[in-house]
Design a protein around this motif. Structure first.
Motif, PDB file in Angstrom:
ATOM      1  N   MET A 114       0.970  -1.507   0.603  1.00  0.00           N
ATOM      2  CA  MET A 114       0.010  -0.250   0.331  1.00  0.00           C
ATOM      3  C   MET A 114       0.656   1.301   0.032  1.00  0.00           C
ATOM      4  O   MET A 114       1.883   1.332   0.764  1.00  0.00           O
ATOM      5  N   ALA A 115       0.246   2.165  -0.661  1.00  0.00           N
ATOM      6  CA  ALA A 115       1.238   3.376  -1.157  1.00  0.00           C
ATOM      7  C   ALA A 115       1.079   4.954   0.230  1.00  0.00           C
ATOM      8  O   ALA A 115       0.071   3.990   0.912  1.00  0.00           O
ATOM      9  N   ASN A 116       2.106   5.413   0.820  1.00  0.00           N
ATOM     10  CA  ASN A 116       1.904   6.550   1.148  1.00  0.00           C
ATOM     11  C   ASN A 116       1.145   7.579   1.073  1.00  0.00           C
ATOM     12  O   ASN A 116       2.460   8.100   0.022  1.00  0.00           O
ATOM     13  N   CYS A 117       0.917   8.448   1.924  1.00  0.00           N
ATOM     14  CA  CYS A 117       0.746   9.693   2.198  1.00  0.00           C
ATOM     15  C   CYS A 117       1.639  10.571   3.389  1.00  0.00           C
ATOM     16  O   CYS A 117       1.108   9.646   4.205  1.00  0.00           O
ATOM     17  N   ILE A 118       2.273  11.423   3.107  1.00  0.00           N
ATOM     18  CA  ILE A 118       2.843  12.368   4.094  1.00  0.00           C
ATOM     19  C   ILE A 118       1.875  13.354   4.112  1.00  0.00           C
ATOM     20  O   ILE A 118       1.812  14.806   2.889  1.00  0.00           O
ATOM     21  N   LEU A 119       0.865  13.402   5.099  1.00  0.00           N
ATOM     22  CA  LEU A 119       0.408  14.379   4.591  1.00  0.00           C
ATOM     23  C   LEU A 119       0.590  15.709   6.331  1.00  0.00           C
ATOM     24  O   LEU A 119       1.718  15.148   7.056  1.00  0.00           O
ATOM     25  N   SER A 120       1.221  17.056   6.026  1.00  0.00           N
ATOM     26  CA  SER A 120       2.245  18.108   7.290  1.00  0.00           C
ATOM     27  C   SER A 120       0.892  19.483   6.892  1.00  0.00           C
ATOM     28  O   SER A 120       0.277  20.010   6.052  1.00  0.00           O
ATOM     29  N   GLY A 121       1.651  19.917   8.055  1.00  0.00           N
ATOM     30  CA  GLY A 121       1.214  21.658   7.968  1.00  0.00           C
ATOM     31  C   GLY A 121       1.678  21.671   9.003  1.00  0.00           C
ATOM     32  O   GLY A 121       2.957  21.168   9.860  1.00  0.00           O
ATOM     33  N   THR A 122       0.852  23.059   9.423  1.00  0.00           N
ATOM     34  CA  THR A 122       1.628  24.041  10.013  1.00  0.00           C
ATOM     35  C   THR A 122       0.418  24.039  11.559  1.00  0.00           C
ATOM     36  O   THR A 122      -0.211  25.481  11.606  1.00  0.00           O
ATOM     37  N   LEU A 123       0.972  24.593  12.396  1.00  0.00           N
ATOM     38  CA  LEU A 123       0.062  24.997  13.557  1.00  0.00           C
ATOM     39  C   LEU A 123       0.587  26.611  13.847  1.00  0.00           C
ATOM     40  O   LEU A 123       2.172  26.374  14.473  1.00  0.00           O
ATOM     41  N   LEU A 124       0.270  27.737  14.148  1.00  0.00           N
ATOM     42  CA  LEU A 124       0.564  28.783  14.641  1.00  0.00           C
ATOM     43  C   LEU A 124       0.172  29.376  15.670  1.00  0.00           C
ATOM     44  O   LEU A 124      -1.588  29.550  15.398  1.00  0.00           O
ATOM     45  N   THR A 136       2.925  10.049   8.183  1.00  0.00           N
ATOM     46  CA  THR A 136       3.297   9.291   6.890  1.00  0.00           C
ATOM     47  C   THR A 136       1.585   7.927   7.266  1.00  0.00           C
ATOM     48  O   THR A 136       1.806   7.505   7.994  1.00  0.00           O
ATOM     49  N   LEU A 137       0.850   8.245   6.257  1.00  0.00           N
ATOM     50  CA  LEU A 137      -0.061   7.603   6.806  1.00  0.00           C
ATOM     51  C   LEU A 137      -0.693   6.457   4.877  1.00  0.00           C
ATOM     52  O   LEU A 137      -0.838   7.065   3.886  1.00  0.00           O
ATOM     53  N   PRO A 138      -1.239   5.557   5.176  1.00  0.00           N
ATOM     54  CA  PRO A 138      -1.820   5.225   4.200  1.00  0.00           C
ATOM     55  C   PRO A 138      -2.829   5.855   3.915  1.00  0.00           C
ATOM     56  O   PRO A 138      -3.604   6.449   3.828  1.00  0.00           O
ATOM     57  N   GLN A 139      -2.704   5.886   1.738  1.00  0.00           N
ATOM     58  CA  GLN A 139      -3.310   6.765   1.274  1.00  0.00           C
ATOM     59  C   GLN A 139      -4.660   6.065   0.809  1.00  0.00           C
ATOM     60  O   GLN A 139      -5.166   4.717   0.803  1.00  0.00           O
ATOM     61  N   GLY A 140      -5.711   6.816   0.735  1.00  0.00           N
ATOM     62  CA  GLY A 140      -7.235   6.115   0.640  1.00  0.00           C
ATOM     63  C   GLY A 140      -7.376   5.997   1.946  1.00  0.00           C
ATOM     64  O   GLY A 140      -8.952   5.466   2.341  1.00  0.00           O
ATOM     65  N   ALA A 141      -7.212   5.429   3.004  1.00  0.00           N
ATOM     66  CA  ALA A 141      -7.496   5.117   4.681  1.00  0.00           C
ATOM     67  C   ALA A 141      -8.521   6.430   4.916  1.00  0.00           C
ATOM     68  O   ALA A 141      -7.882   7.217   4.923  1.00  0.00           O
ATOM     69  N   THR A 142      -9.569   5.867   5.595  1.00  0.00           N
ATOM     70  CA  THR A 142     -10.308   6.750   6.508  1.00  0.00           C
ATOM     71  C   THR A 142      -9.842   6.920   7.603  1.00  0.00           C
ATOM     72  O   THR A 142      -8.977   5.432   8.175  1.00  0.00           O
ATOM     73  N   ILE A 143      -9.373   8.047   7.885  1.00  0.00           N
ATOM     74  CA  ILE A 143      -9.587   8.771   9.517  1.00  0.00           C
ATOM     75  C   ILE A 143      -9.752   9.344   9.953  1.00  0.00           C
ATOM     76  O   ILE A 143     -10.577  10.197   9.538  1.00  0.00           O
ATOM     77  N   THR A 188     -11.676  11.555   7.827  1.00  0.00           N
ATOM     78  CA  THR A 188     -11.763  11.508   6.596  1.00  0.00           C
ATOM     79  C   THR A 188     -11.290  10.574   5.729  1.00  0.00           C
ATOM     80  O   THR A 188     -10.415   9.976   6.464  1.00  0.00           O
ATOM     81  N   ALA A 189     -10.956  11.310   4.634  1.00  0.00           N
ATOM     82  CA  ALA A 189      -9.785  10.151   3.840  1.00  0.00           C
ATOM     83  C   ALA A 189      -8.091  10.850   2.866  1.00  0.00           C
ATOM     84  O   ALA A 189      -8.469  11.953   3.339  1.00  0.00           O
ATOM     85  N   VAL A 190      -7.285   9.735   3.466  1.00  0.00           N
ATOM     86  CA  VAL A 190      -5.870  10.543   3.050  1.00  0.00           C
ATOM     87  C   VAL A 190      -6.094  10.437   1.662  1.00  0.00           C
ATOM     88  O   VAL A 190      -6.632   9.645   1.074  1.00  0.00           O
ATOM     89  N   PRO A 191      -5.695  11.448   1.340  1.00  0.00           N
ATOM     90  CA  PRO A 191      -5.503  11.190  -0.471  1.00  0.00           C
ATOM     91  C   PRO A 191      -4.593  10.439  -1.163  1.00  0.00           C
ATOM     92  O   PRO A 191      -3.767  10.151  -0.522  1.00  0.00           O
ATOM     93  N   SER A 192      -4.593  10.316  -2.895  1.00  0.00           N
ATOM     94  CA  SER A 192      -4.089   9.061  -3.399  1.00  0.00           C
ATOM     95  C   SER A 192      -2.734  10.280  -3.977  1.00  0.00           C
ATOM     96  O   SER A 192      -2.977   9.968  -5.388  1.00  0.00           O
ATOM     97  N   ALA A 193      -2.083  10.242  -3.303  1.00  0.00           N
ATOM     98  CA  ALA A 193      -1.449  11.116  -3.526  1.00  0.00           C
ATOM     99  C   ALA A 193      -0.058  11.422  -2.902  1.00  0.00           C
ATOM    100  O   ALA A 193      -0.332  10.610  -1.067  1.00  0.00           O
ATOM    101  N   SER A 194       1.368  11.458  -2.948  1.00  0.00           N
ATOM    102  CA  SER A 194       2.379  11.266  -2.332  1.00  0.00           C
ATOM    103  C   SER A 194       2.211  11.738  -1.510  1.00  0.00           C
ATOM    104  O   SER A 194       3.259  11.470   0.369  1.00  0.00           O
TER     105      SER A 194
END
Length: 102
Positions: free
Chosen positions: A1-11, A60-67, A80-86
């Protein structure tokens, strides 16, 4: 299963990074499950991290997974669903709102 790196910034409101804030994603367990994590939440996947000094984080989350994404600092608690992008940012998630979270 491919992964998606979800990133963000909290300010903070003054624009400085929010250091040490929790970002957690869990894959909810189906109804009828009998095992629970240490905090009592049912999950068959649990990823968590804390923000760096500049407020950034990544998971780092599995693409397409509901989280279930929880970011207490910003009041985020969504399914939400993890996007199908890297790679993806918070704005790429269905149900994530940026207004009012800084």
């Amino acid at each position: 299963m491919a992964n998606c790196i979800l990133s963000g910034t909290l300010l903070h409101p003054d624009g400085t990074g929010a250091l040490g804030e929790l970002a957690r994603a869990r894959i909810p367990v189906l109804a009828g499950a009998t095992s629970a994590g240490e905090d009592g939440a049912l999950s068959n996947g649990d990823w968590k991290t804390f923000t760096a000094s500049n407020g950034t984080f990544s998971l780092t989350l599995p693409q397409g997974a509901t989280i279930r994404l929880e970011i207490p600092f910003s009041g985020t608690d969504i399914i939400t669903a993890v996007p199908s992008a890297s790679t993806a940012g918070l704005d790429d998630l269905t149900g994530y709102r940026t207004e009012g979270y800084l």
